[in-house]
Design a protein around this motif. Structure first.
Motif, PDB file in Angstrom:
ATOM      1  N   VAL A  19     -13.733 -10.860  11.855  1.00 56.33           N
ATOM      2  CA  VAL A  19     -13.871  -9.639  12.663  1.00 56.33           C
ATOM      3  C   VAL A  19     -13.067  -8.484  12.083  1.00 56.33           C
ATOM      4  N   HIS A  20     -11.805  -8.745  11.719  1.00 57.23           N
ATOM      5  CA  HIS A  20     -10.917  -7.667  11.278  1.00 57.23           C
ATOM      6  C   HIS A  20     -11.176  -7.218   9.845  1.00 57.23           C
ATOM      7  N   CYS A  21     -11.631  -8.126   8.997  1.00 57.41           N
ATOM      8  CA  CYS A  21     -11.775  -7.791   7.575  1.00 57.41           C
ATOM      9  C   CYS A  21     -13.236  -7.760   7.117  1.00 57.41           C
ATOM     10  N   ALA A  31      -1.276  -9.049   8.851  1.00 56.63           N
ATOM     11  CA  ALA A  31      -1.844  -9.120   7.502  1.00 56.63           C
ATOM     12  C   ALA A  31      -3.275  -8.599   7.483  1.00 56.63           C
ATOM     13  N   SER A  32      -4.048  -8.934   8.492  1.00 59.09           N
ATOM     14  CA  SER A  32      -5.437  -8.462   8.537  1.00 59.09           C
ATOM     15  C   SER A  32      -5.487  -6.951   8.730  1.00 59.09           C
ATOM     16  N   LYS A  33      -4.569  -6.413   9.518  1.00 64.65           N
ATOM     17  CA  LYS A  33      -4.543  -4.967   9.725  1.00 64.65           C
ATOM     18  C   LYS A  33      -4.004  -4.236   8.490  1.00 64.65           C
ATOM     19  N   ALA A  34      -3.122  -4.882   7.742  1.00 71.22           N
ATOM     20  CA  ALA A  34      -2.672  -4.305   6.472  1.00 71.22           C
ATOM     21  C   ALA A  34      -3.846  -4.192   5.511  1.00 71.22           C
ATOM     22  N   TRP A  35      -4.716  -5.193   5.514  1.00 75.65           N
ATOM     23  CA  TRP A  35      -5.916  -5.132   4.682  1.00 75.65           C
ATOM     24  C   TRP A  35      -6.779  -3.942   5.087  1.00 75.65           C
ATOM     25  N   VAL A  36      -6.936  -3.729   6.393  1.00 78.87           N
ATOM     26  CA  VAL A  36      -7.747  -2.600   6.872  1.00 78.87           C
ATOM     27  C   VAL A  36      -7.204  -1.278   6.344  1.00 78.87           C
TER      28      VAL A  36
END
Length: 257
Positions: free
Chosen positions: A109-111, A150-155
């Motif tokens: 969902v996030h990435c 970590a997933s939000k850092a990828w975003v």
């Protein structure tokens, strides 16, 4: 009239984007998993603001859900001028306490969904020479704090990189990084919030107002509150290895339980 597509549209920041964009005269494509809530929201926004609100039921944790939104974003007969990738969730528990299936669903969902939907929207927007994408991340992206951070850092990194590659095309991309916002997010994850200080909470409508203003100014990253800008500025002065310990302890003290 321009059209905006919002994922995770029925609550929280997504619903706030819907209210603001409808009030500004934009037609909407509302995306979420709950058809009943989507229809109620669409009817309310249409009746209140006189805009057209299309409903698209899709679960972005599934291949079919992502594909259906990709298809809508690529439709040349009904172009989308603004994409808001807002759908997301949190998992309760520390690393290794959360099942691998739930961790992978979060990354889907996030990435993956953010990558694919941004790409579908941006490709069409580039052909028309205009458009915008807001990818909702979090201040958690800037500190070492589990899979969610970590997933939000990828975003954030993806959005900044894509924005640079599309510079001059007429397409703007921005990562929105709020702190704690009063939404259904924590309740859905089964997380308590009584231990979070009142000063750390943000209002969803104010977050959206700041985000849209920052997008219009061409910002690639929006941190919509001076309090969080100050906290993140201070965090940059702390060595990375020490910051990991601080954020872990702070998360257990002030984060959702």
């Amino acid at each position: 009239m321009t059209t905006a597509l919002i994922t995770g549209a029925t609550a929280g920041i997504g619903a706030a984007f819907g209210r603001r964009l409808a009030a500004d005269g934009h037609n909407l494509v509302l995306v979420a998993r709950d058809t009943k809530r989507l229809r109620e929201q669409a009817t309310e926004l249409h009746d209140r603001h006189g805009i057209e609100a299309e409903v698209l039921t899709a679960d972005l944790a599934t291949e079919g859900g992502i594909e259906s939104v990709e298809k809508r974003l690529a439709d040349p007969r009904n172009p989308v001028d603004l994409l808001v990738n807002n759908a997301g969730f949190g998992n309760k528990g520390r690393y290794l306490e959360v099942s691998m299936a739930d961790e992978l669903t979060m990354l889907k969902v996030h990435c993956e969904a953010v990558l694919r939907l941004t790409s579908a929207a941006a490709a069409s927007m580039r052909e028309r020479g205009r458009g915008g994408v807001v990818n909702v991340a979090s201040v958690a992206a800037f500190v070492p704090r589990g899979t969610y951070g970590a997933s939000k850092a990828w975003v954030v990194q993806f959005t900044q990189g894509a924005a640079k590659d599309l510079a001059g095309s007429g397409v703007r991309l921005m990562a929105l990084c709020p702190g704690f916002v009063r939404t259904e997010f924590h309740q859905r994850a089964g997380m308590g919030t009584d231990n979070i200080p009142s000063w750390m909470w943000l209002d969803a409508d104010k977050v959206v107002a700041t985000a849209l203003a920052d997008l219009a100014r061409g910002k690639q990253v929006s941190i919509p509150d001076a309090r969080y800008k100050t906290l993140l500025g201070a965090a940059k002065l702390v060595p990375r290895n020490l910051l990991g310990g601080i954020t872990s302890k702070t998360g257990r003290k002030y984060g959702p339980q």
